[in-house]
Design a protein around this motif. Structure first.
Motif, PDB file in Angstrom:
ATOM      1  N   TRP A  30     -33.101  -4.684  63.832  1.00 52.37           N
ATOM      2  CA  TRP A  30     -34.328  -4.225  63.160  1.00 52.37           C
ATOM      3  C   TRP A  30     -34.959  -5.447  62.496  1.00 52.37           C
ATOM      4  N   THR A  31     -36.271  -5.419  62.289  1.00 55.40           N
ATOM      5  CA  THR A  31     -36.923  -6.608  61.729  1.00 55.40           C
ATOM      6  C   THR A  31     -36.547  -6.833  60.272  1.00 55.40           C
ATOM      7  N   ASN A  32     -36.269  -5.742  59.548  1.00 56.91           N
ATOM      8  CA  ASN A  32     -35.819  -5.858  58.155  1.00 56.91           C
ATOM      9  C   ASN A  32     -35.167  -4.526  57.761  1.00 56.91           C
ATOM     10  N   PRO A  33     -34.499  -4.482  56.595  1.00 56.85           N
ATOM     11  CA  PRO A  33     -33.813  -3.238  56.202  1.00 56.85           C
ATOM     12  C   PRO A  33     -34.750  -2.035  56.094  1.00 56.85           C
ATOM     13  N   LEU A  34     -35.989  -2.276  55.630  1.00 55.20           N
ATOM     14  CA  LEU A  34     -36.941  -1.171  55.522  1.00 55.20           C
ATOM     15  C   LEU A  34     -37.229  -0.566  56.902  1.00 55.20           C
ATOM     16  N   ALA A  35     -37.371  -1.432  57.904  1.00 59.85           N
ATOM     17  CA  ALA A  35     -37.647  -0.938  59.269  1.00 59.85           C
ATOM     18  C   ALA A  35     -36.507  -0.040  59.751  1.00 59.85           C
ATOM     19  N   GLU A  55     -34.392  14.756  55.505  1.00 58.01           N
ATOM     20  CA  GLU A  55     -35.707  14.120  55.448  1.00 58.01           C
ATOM     21  C   GLU A  55     -36.049  13.693  54.024  1.00 58.01           C
ATOM     22  N   ALA A  56     -35.701  14.536  53.046  1.00 59.29           N
ATOM     23  CA  ALA A  56     -36.014  14.219  51.647  1.00 59.29           C
ATOM     24  C   ALA A  56     -35.284  12.952  51.198  1.00 59.29           C
ATOM     25  N   VAL A  57     -34.006  12.851  51.545  1.00 58.32           N
ATOM     26  CA  VAL A  57     -33.211  11.687  51.147  1.00 58.32           C
ATOM     27  C   VAL A  57     -33.731  10.419  51.828  1.00 58.32           C
ATOM     28  N   ALA A  58     -33.987  10.497  53.125  1.00 61.67           N
ATOM     29  CA  ALA A  58     -34.468   9.315  53.852  1.00 61.67           C
ATOM     30  C   ALA A  58     -35.842   8.882  53.342  1.00 61.67           C
ATOM     31  N   SER A  59     -36.731   9.836  53.059  1.00 62.53           N
ATOM     32  CA  SER A  59     -38.059   9.407  52.598  1.00 62.53           C
ATOM     33  C   SER A  59     -38.010   8.850  51.181  1.00 62.53           C
ATOM     34  N   GLU A  60     -37.077   9.345  50.362  1.00 61.50           N
ATOM     35  CA  GLU A  60     -36.932   8.778  49.014  1.00 61.50           C
ATOM     36  C   GLU A  60     -36.476   7.318  49.095  1.00 61.50           C
ATOM     37  N   ILE A  61     -35.541   7.046  49.991  1.00 58.60           N
ATOM     38  CA  ILE A  61     -35.054   5.663  50.136  1.00 58.60           C
ATOM     39  C   ILE A  61     -36.172   4.760  50.656  1.00 58.60           C
ATOM     40  N   VAL A  62     -36.917   5.225  51.648  1.00 58.68           N
ATOM     41  CA  VAL A  62     -38.027   4.431  52.198  1.00 58.68           C
ATOM     42  C   VAL A  62     -39.052   4.149  51.095  1.00 58.68           C
ATOM     43  N   PHE A  63     -39.363   5.177  50.314  1.00 56.15           N
ATOM     44  CA  PHE A  63     -40.344   5.022  49.227  1.00 56.15           C
ATOM     45  C   PHE A  63     -39.880   3.966  48.228  1.00 56.15           C
ATOM     46  N   LYS A  64     -38.618   4.054  47.807  1.00 56.34           N
ATOM     47  CA  LYS A  64     -38.091   3.098  46.819  1.00 56.34           C
ATOM     48  C   LYS A  64     -38.023   1.674  47.370  1.00 56.34           C
ATOM     49  N   MET A  65     -37.681   1.556  48.660  1.00 52.23           N
ATOM     50  CA  MET A  65     -37.617   0.215  49.250  1.00 52.23           C
ATOM     51  C   MET A  65     -39.012  -0.412  49.300  1.00 52.23           C
ATOM     52  N   LYS A  66     -40.014   0.407  49.591  1.00 49.78           N
ATOM     53  CA  LYS A  66     -41.385  -0.103  49.631  1.00 49.78           C
ATOM     54  C   LYS A  66     -41.827  -0.531  48.237  1.00 49.78           C
ATOM     55  N   LEU A  67     -41.484   0.284  47.250  1.00 50.09           N
ATOM     56  CA  LEU A  67     -41.847  -0.021  45.865  1.00 50.09           C
ATOM     57  C   LEU A  67     -41.152  -1.299  45.386  1.00 50.09           C
ATOM     58  N   ALA A  68     -39.883  -1.428  45.744  1.00 43.57           N
ATOM     59  CA  ALA A  68     -39.099  -2.600  45.322  1.00 43.57           C
ATOM     60  C   ALA A  68     -39.716  -3.892  45.839  1.00 43.57           C
ATOM     61  N   SER A  69     -40.298  -3.838  47.051  1.00 40.11           N
ATOM     62  CA  SER A  69     -40.863  -5.079  47.588  1.00 40.11           C
ATOM     63  C   SER A  69     -42.300  -5.282  47.132  1.00 40.11           C
ATOM     64  N   ALA A  93     -39.964  -3.251  39.571  1.00 38.36           N
ATOM     65  CA  ALA A  93     -39.493  -2.034  40.234  1.00 38.36           C
ATOM     66  C   ALA A  93     -37.968  -1.905  40.143  1.00 38.36           C
ATOM     67  N   VAL A  94     -37.278  -3.030  40.202  1.00 42.11           N
ATOM     68  CA  VAL A  94     -35.811  -2.996  40.154  1.00 42.11           C
ATOM     69  C   VAL A  94     -35.334  -2.460  38.802  1.00 42.11           C
ATOM     70  N   LEU A  95     -36.015  -2.896  37.724  1.00 43.77           N
ATOM     71  CA  LEU A  95     -35.658  -2.383  36.395  1.00 43.77           C
ATOM     72  C   LEU A  95     -35.954  -0.886  36.300  1.00 43.77           C
ATOM     73  N   LEU A  96     -37.048  -0.468  36.930  1.00 47.13           N
ATOM     74  CA  LEU A  96     -37.402   0.952  36.942  1.00 47.13           C
ATOM     75  C   LEU A  96     -36.289   1.769  37.626  1.00 47.13           C
ATOM     76  N   TYR A  97     -35.731   1.250  38.711  1.00 43.16           N
ATOM     77  CA  TYR A  97     -34.640   1.941  39.407  1.00 43.16           C
ATOM     78  C   TYR A  97     -33.423   2.058  38.515  1.00 43.16           C
ATOM     79  N   LEU A  98     -33.118   0.959  37.825  1.00 43.83           N
ATOM     80  CA  LEU A  98     -31.939   0.966  36.962  1.00 43.83           C
ATOM     81  C   LEU A  98     -32.113   1.991  35.851  1.00 43.83           C
ATOM     82  N   LEU A  99     -33.326   2.063  35.304  1.00 45.73           N
ATOM     83  CA  LEU A  99     -33.606   3.042  34.255  1.00 45.73           C
ATOM     84  C   LEU A  99     -33.529   4.466  34.822  1.00 45.73           C
TER      85      LEU A  99
END
Ligand SMILES: [Fe+2]
Ligand SMILES: [Fe+2]
Length: 167
Positions: free
Chosen positions: A80-85, A131-145, A150-156
């Motif tokens: 894959w081109t990157n983890p998000l992909a 689908e809910a779990v996978a889309s949540e991860i995709v959303f967070k990965m997009k936000l993180a980049s 964003a990383v501090l927001l995740y930790l909180l």
């Protein structure tokens, strides 16, 4: 007793679940290659879950006295081109699986096969969660980049999520 067309459709879905397991076993191999061991671990568990889904179909066919028919599993993508992909691929894959489960449910209903409809209901609910779990991860990965902090927001978020029930 189930009809031949229902049996064939259940076998086809069983084989697709085993393919999902294979796909999700290929993703951790990629994650390991980019030193994302947590991602790899998460996806390996996912691969085991998909194997379990295949085995549910297997068990149901046996229980119904229907012949289980295993097929060759297609080779999964390996890069894959990157983890998000990779996670976007997983989300897209789950959406396709949901459509197939719904097709199967419609077949069972049109054949008035109540036992098979009941069996499939678990998969209908499972796909909502998948689908809910996978889309949540995709959303967070997009936000993180995309966003600073964003990383501090995740930790909180993780910290707040640990709160127990109110007394
Ligand atoms: Fe599945
Ligand atoms: Fe799945």
């Amino acid at each position: 007793m189930i009809k031949d067309n229902v049996r064939d459709a259940l076998n086809a879905q069983m084989n697709r679940e085993f393919f999902s397991s294979f796909l999700y076993l290929s993703m951790p191999a990629y994650f390991e290659s980019v030193n994302l061991r947590g991602f790899a671990r998460w996806m390996q568990v996912q691969a085991q879950e998909e194997h379990g889904h295949g085995m549910k179909f297997y068990g149901y066919l046996v229980e119904q006295g229907a012949r289980v028919a295993l097929e060759a599993i297609e080779a999964p993508q390996t890069e894959w081109t990157n983890p998000l992909a990779a996670f976007e691929h997983a989300l897209g894959h789950e959406q396709k699986v949901t459509a197939r489960i719904h097709d199967l449910m419609e077949l069972a209903m049109s054949e008035m096969d109540h036992a098979t409809s009941g069996f499939l209901q678990w998969f209908v609910s499972e796909q909502v969660e998948e689908e809910a779990v996978a889309s949540e991860i995709v959303f967070k990965m997009k936000l993180a980049s995309a966003e600073k902090g964003a990383v501090l927001l995740y930790l909180l978020d993780h910290e707040l999520g640990k709160r127990g029930k109110s007394a």
